[in-house]
Enzyme design. Sequence first.
Site, PDB file in Angstrom:
ATOM      1  N   ASP A   1       1.202  14.501  15.108  1.00 46.27           N
ATOM      2  CA  ASP A   1       1.466  14.631  13.668  1.00 46.27           C
ATOM      3  C   ASP A   1       0.153  14.666  12.889  1.00 46.27           C
ATOM      4  O   ASP A   1      -0.012  13.969  11.885  1.00 46.27           O
ATOM      5  CB  ASP A   1       2.346  13.476  13.182  1.00 46.27           C
TER       6      ASP A   1
ATOM      7  N   LEU B   1       0.816  -1.212   0.000  1.00 51.72           N
ATOM      8  CA  LEU B   1       0.000   0.000   0.000  1.00 51.72           C
ATOM      9  C   LEU B   1       0.847   1.258   0.000  1.00 51.72           C
ATOM     10  O   LEU B   1       0.442   2.289  -0.537  1.00 51.72           O
ATOM     11  CB  LEU B   1      -0.927   0.001   1.224  1.00 51.72           C
ATOM     12  N   GLY B   2       2.009   1.201   0.608  1.00 49.07           N
ATOM     13  CA  GLY B   2       2.868   2.386   0.667  1.00 49.07           C
ATOM     14  C   GLY B   2       4.127   2.081   1.456  1.00 49.07           C
ATOM     15  O   GLY B   2       4.195   1.095   2.190  1.00 49.07           O
TER      16      GLY B   2
ATOM     17  N   VAL C   1       3.680  -0.367   4.474  1.00 50.84           N
ATOM     18  CA  VAL C   1       2.350  -0.825   4.845  1.00 50.84           C
ATOM     19  C   VAL C   1       1.830  -1.729   3.733  1.00 50.84           C
ATOM     20  O   VAL C   1       1.895  -1.370   2.552  1.00 50.84           O
ATOM     21  CB  VAL C   1       1.382   0.357   5.058  1.00 50.84           C
TER      22      VAL C   1
ATOM     23  N   LYS D   1       1.519  -2.711   9.107  1.00 49.83           N
ATOM     24  CA  LYS D   1       2.669  -1.805   9.012  1.00 49.83           C
ATOM     25  C   LYS D   1       3.897  -2.543   9.531  1.00 49.83           C
ATOM     26  O   LYS D   1       3.900  -3.048  10.657  1.00 49.83           O
ATOM     27  CB  LYS D   1       2.434  -0.534   9.824  1.00 49.83           C
TER      28      LYS D   1
ATOM     29  N   GLY E   1      10.342   6.135   5.062  1.00 49.11           N
ATOM     30  CA  GLY E   1      11.578   5.986   5.814  1.00 49.11           C
ATOM     31  C   GLY E   1      11.472   5.029   6.980  1.00 49.11           C
ATOM     32  O   GLY E   1      12.444   4.373   7.349  1.00 49.11           O
TER      33      GLY E   1
ATOM     34  N   GLU F   1      -6.998  -2.315  10.986  1.00 50.04           N
ATOM     35  CA  GLU F   1      -8.101  -2.477  10.049  1.00 50.04           C
ATOM     36  C   GLU F   1      -7.704  -1.886   8.698  1.00 50.04           C
ATOM     37  O   GLU F   1      -6.954  -0.914   8.613  1.00 50.04           O
ATOM     38  CB  GLU F   1      -9.365  -1.795  10.569  1.00 50.04           C
TER      39      GLU F   1
END
Length: 500
Positions: free
Chosen positions: A336, A218-219, A226, A241, A222, A291
């Site tokens: 964040d 998914l991505g 995921v 993750k 650094g 999830e």
Amino acid sequence: LASANVRLEKQARELALVQEKLARILDSAPQAASDVEGWAVAMAGEVRRALGALELGVFALRGSAFEALSSDGDGIPPPDPLKLEATASGEIPLVAPNQRTTIPLKGPTGQLYGALVILLPRALKEDERRLLVGFAQQLGGALEMKRLRSDLHAAAASRAASLREYHERGIATLQICGACSRCFDHTATVCTLCGGELHSPRAVPFKLLDRYRFENLLGQGGMGMVLAARDERLERDVAIKLIKPDQLADDRTRVRFEQEARTIARIAHRNVVAVFDSGELEDGTAYLVMERLEGCDLASLIALAGPGRPEEVAALVRQTSAALSAAHGEGIIHRDIKPQNIFREATAGPRLAFKVLDFGLAKSLGAEGGLTLTGTVVGTPAYMSPEQVRGSVLDARTDLYSLAVVVYEALTGARLVDTDDIGSAFLTVATSVPLAPSALAAGLSKEVDALLLAALEKDRERRPHDIAAWGEALGAALEASGDAATTTAGWVAGSLIAFD
């Protein structure tokens, strides 16, 4: 006159010699890629002769101590790495005559990789100083490249060994298609969907814990990556993750990660992404099982569909403020909040559903402020609160400020901090007074202006203390603005584009 001419001619020859030496250093730098030590010793000899130095020792940092590379270095006491670490990258100190001067060798990243120790009988001329600077910069860069190649080689060897060990134990390992991001086990030779090349980013089982089967990437960033996965035991889709081992380098950090994962899992709120499981793999990789969501983040939604209608932003602020209030109730501040960490779920019809993501920078209330022990910025500068910029101890009001920045952008389409330069961003956060939202989005009420600007106060003591109550009040004020402030098609209409 004749004597003056001879002196000028001599200076010209010396200048030409120094310039020639500097040019040779710059031209020969690529040779350092294959033999850093040999290149450094050879060039050090030429630089020593060009400058008339009595000594020029070259040292490389090996672990926590310096090792001499040149013969001069054998008779020179090695420098202290701790003292040189604090020296600015590329800075050449004043070289005093008849005194040994230590020059740090740092790479482009600013990390210390070596040192020069020089002893001169006289002061350096400007062109000679330039020669020394050029040599130090080139050598620092060459030493950094060698260290990076060594680290990459060691990482590749370790990954290969781990993969072999898994295979010998009969455990399938993960491969990812570089073209379409689909996941396969190690027996696949090519992506069966698009024909793309497969690679193993790290030694990870294809089925985590013999339960979660990876499906696609998914991505990544650094900290790690995921992946979408299928929980074969409970027959549900999840997102996992994977956090790199070097991000959790010591026992204290690992214990804190585990404690925070458990705390975040206790935030039972429908607008906070749910965490189902956490742990650590054999190589030190940490994982979070969450999830899996369908939709897009708020940053993508704004980029594709523009700012939201007032009633849509009302849904955003109500849901996210309630989510953060639940986190604060468990003693967690996010730190964040930004559009990329707020997710708009794909839903049928006009209902808008948002979730707060990525508590990866979350800390317990009362923990350290906006800077780590190493001085690294924690957070995203454009959305940080003034107290984060100052490195102060943080409380829940930092999340209120950051959420207000996000809501301001979602409502007006304008970023309060529109720069990627960290210094400029920090200055804007600390000093710039924002315009009232109604100045950018006509029709908004004075109450909307007052509530948003109150949350954006530089002094946190002047901000609201209850983020959930603030979100409800702002949501009601936005809904009361109604169609008078509507200038865009909004997010419900834009969802067909964003989710395409």
